[in-house]
Design a protein around this motif. Structure first.
Motif, mmCIF file in Angstrom:
data_model
loop_
_atom_site.group_PDB
_atom_site.id
_atom_site.type_symbol
_atom_site.label_atom_id
_atom_site.label_comp_id
_atom_site.label_asym_id
_atom_site.label_seq_id
_atom_site.Cartn_x
_atom_site.Cartn_y
_atom_site.Cartn_z
ATOM 1 N N ALA A 56 0.823 -1.213 0.000
ATOM 2 C CA ALA A 56 0.000 0.000 0.000
ATOM 3 C C ALA A 56 0.859 1.266 0.000
ATOM 4 O O ALA A 56 0.343 2.384 0.089
ATOM 5 N N GLY A 57 2.191 1.085 -0.097
ATOM 6 C CA GLY A 57 3.104 2.221 -0.133
ATOM 7 C C GLY A 57 3.374 2.833 1.222
ATOM 8 O O GLY A 57 3.784 3.998 1.318
ATOM 9 N N GLY A 58 3.189 2.049 2.281
ATOM 10 C CA GLY A 58 3.341 2.573 3.633
ATOM 11 C C GLY A 58 4.780 2.689 4.100
ATOM 12 O O GLY A 58 5.709 2.207 3.443
ATOM 13 N N VAL A 59 4.932 3.346 5.246
ATOM 14 C CA VAL A 59 6.205 3.456 5.958
ATOM 15 C C VAL A 59 5.963 2.904 7.361
ATOM 16 O O VAL A 59 4.900 3.140 7.945
ATOM 17 N N LEU A 60 6.916 2.169 7.900
ATOM 18 C CA LEU A 60 6.745 1.593 9.231
ATOM 19 C C LEU A 60 6.764 2.684 10.298
ATOM 20 O O LEU A 60 7.679 3.505 10.326
ATOM 21 N N ASN A 61 5.754 2.665 11.158
ATOM 22 C CA ASN A 61 5.706 3.601 12.276
ATOM 23 C C ASN A 61 6.305 2.947 13.518
ATOM 24 O O ASN A 61 6.520 1.732 13.535
ATOM 25 N N HIS A 62 6.557 3.751 14.571
ATOM 26 C CA HIS A 62 7.089 3.175 15.800
ATOM 27 C C HIS A 62 6.012 2.329 16.480
ATOM 28 O O HIS A 62 4.815 2.478 16.221
ATOM 29 N N SER B 249 22.719 -4.784 2.636
ATOM 30 C CA SER B 249 23.021 -3.685 1.708
ATOM 31 C C SER B 249 22.020 -2.557 1.927
ATOM 32 O O SER B 249 20.919 -2.783 2.433
ATOM 33 N N PHE B 250 22.408 -1.356 1.544
ATOM 34 C CA PHE B 250 21.490 -0.221 1.614
ATOM 35 C C PHE B 250 20.506 -0.291 0.450
ATOM 36 O O PHE B 250 20.830 -0.828 -0.617
ATOM 37 N N ASP C 84 13.876 3.756 8.510
ATOM 38 C CA ASP C 84 13.507 3.522 7.110
ATOM 39 C C ASP C 84 12.473 4.568 6.672
ATOM 40 O O ASP C 84 11.312 4.245 6.414
ATOM 41 N N PRO C 85 12.875 5.844 6.587
ATOM 42 C CA PRO C 85 11.898 6.923 6.405
ATOM 43 C C PRO C 85 11.113 6.880 5.091
ATOM 44 O O PRO C 85 9.998 7.399 5.024
ATOM 45 N N ARG C 86 11.659 6.268 4.058
ATOM 46 C CA ARG C 86 10.953 6.226 2.766
ATOM 47 C C ARG C 86 10.220 4.900 2.522
ATOM 48 O O ARG C 86 9.548 4.732 1.520
ATOM 49 N N GLY C 87 10.401 3.945 3.443
ATOM 50 C CA GLY C 87 9.759 2.646 3.250
ATOM 51 C C GLY C 87 10.487 1.738 2.267
ATOM 52 O O GLY C 87 9.949 0.713 1.841
ATOM 53 N N ALA C 88 11.729 2.108 1.916
ATOM 54 C CA ALA C 88 12.480 1.316 0.932
ATOM 55 C C ALA C 88 12.838 -0.068 1.482
ATOM 56 O O ALA C 88 12.727 -1.084 0.771
ATOM 57 N N ASN C 89 13.269 -0.115 2.746
ATOM 58 C CA ASN C 89 13.595 -1.414 3.340
ATOM 59 C C ASN C 89 12.338 -2.222 3.643
ATOM 60 O O ASN C 89 12.359 -3.455 3.588
ATOM 61 N N LEU C 90 11.242 -1.536 3.950
ATOM 62 C CA LEU C 90 9.962 -2.223 4.166
ATOM 63 C C LEU C 90 9.592 -3.025 2.913
ATOM 64 O O LEU C 90 9.192 -4.188 3.001
#
Length: 349
Positions: free
Chosen positions: A74-80, A198-199, A120-126
């Motif tokens: 859904a294009g999300g970013v992980l929150n705390h 890796s990044f 992971d502010p952009r959700g790339a690793n998510l």
């Protein structure tokens, strides 16, 4: 931020009683007695009891792999953790129900935080993690459901440190209890460890704010420790290097475990003395003050895992003579007095 400081933490305590476990899991009359008893026995046989104290107390909350996949798609970013919805997590009862004979339905994620305040502010690793989880769940007979330890979503965080919004006193106590169990989560013989070595594409160290740890995975103290814990007594397919996933490839369970265990994706175990020497060269976000503690946590996990081990499966890892010599040094130390079986098939030794 990261996982430090961890002074005053305690190691995981022993499993809670059968009745307590049932209460903590919310197991009432709706659970079929025999099925529940049998699953709980299997969970305990595989050492799930080692994780029960922190799961039952709420010190550690495991994310539902299926929720991670849906959130990423859904294009999300992980929150705390404190900001995540209840449906993001699996209960202890869910984990027991999902236990199969090969492993515990638990995976611990090892990765470098990308910024100081958000991993992971952009959700790339998510997105990358979700891709791997989807492959693992493609065999529901092996992994019906999977609980994921992701520090930012699994341990209580400071909700908004920049504006002085910190953990409560109670959350701080649970945070310390959870940190004390990290060695068990990563080193346990029957948990998965997923290593993002890796990044993500587009991440550049030079673009990061001052004070950010920009070291690569293999140069970071915590990542090195988690990788070393994961390299102790697990079967090869339980410690996966997600940095080896290939772009554009459609993965299923077997192709993922094949790609992520080959060609140096998994190192042989290190003696505590050798680990301590290598740890000296690594960087910690909060400096070196926790070096003696991390060194001790590794030694504890090393002694516990090898002290219990009766079978070690290190097949198909692409190991050569250097890796065999490193393993031989560990075994010659007398670290595994109960060892009966050692599997090293399909290596290059």
């Amino acid at each position: 931020v990261d996982r430090l400081p961890i002074h005053g933490t305690q190691r995981c305590s022993k499993s809670i009683g059968l009745t307590q476990a049932g209460e903590a899991m919310g197991c009432g009359t709706s659970k079929p007695g025999l099925a529940y008893e049998e699953k709980l026995k299997l969970w305990r046989k595989l050492g799930g009891g080692d994780l029960e104290p922190v799961l039952a107390s709420g010190a550690v909350a495991l994310l539902d792999a299926q929720w991670i996949i849906s959130h990423a798609e859904a294009g999300g970013v992980l929150n705390h953790r404190q900001a995540l919805p209840k449906e993001a997590f699996l209960s202890l009862a869910d984990l027991v129900e999902a236990t199969t004979y090969g492993s515990l339905p638990v995976a611990a994620l090892s990765y470098p935080w990308l910024t100081k305040d958000h991993p992971d502010p952009r959700g790339a690793n998510l997105t990358r993690v979700a891709r791997a989880l989807k492959a693992l769940l493609s065999r529901p007979d092996l992994i019906p459901r999977l609980g994921v330890f992701w520090d930012f979503g699994s341990l209580h965080q400071h909700p908004d440190p920049a504006n002085g919004v910190l953990r409560t006193e109670e959350q701080n106590a649970l945070f310390k209890q959870g940190l004390g169990c990290l060695g068990t989560l990563y080193s346990h013989q029957y948990t998965y460890v997923l290593r993002l070595t890796s990044f993500p594409d587009g991440h550049k160290a030079e673009d990061q704010a001052e004070g950010t740890n920009v070291a690569k995975y293999f140069d970071r103290g915590w990542c090195f420790t988690e990788q070393s814990w994961a390299g102790l007594t697990k079967a090869g397919y339980l410690s996966l290097d997600l940095g080896k996933m290939r772009a554009g490839k459609e993965y299923d369970y077997y192709s993922l475990t094949d790609d992520c265990t080959q060609d140096g994706g998994r190192r042989p175990p290190l003696l505590p003395s050798a680990f301590a020497i290598e740890l000296e060269k690594k960087s910690f976000t909060n400096g070196k003050e926790d070096y003696p503690l991390v060194k001790g946590l590794y030694k504890d996990a090393f002694e516990e895992r090898f002290g219990k081990a009766t079978k070690l499966i290190y097949g198909m890892l692409g190991w050569g003579d250097a890796e065999a010599a490193q393993l031989a040094e560990v075994l010659a130390s007398g670290a595994a007095p109960r060892l009966e079986t050692l599997e090293l098939e399909e290596n290059k030794i």
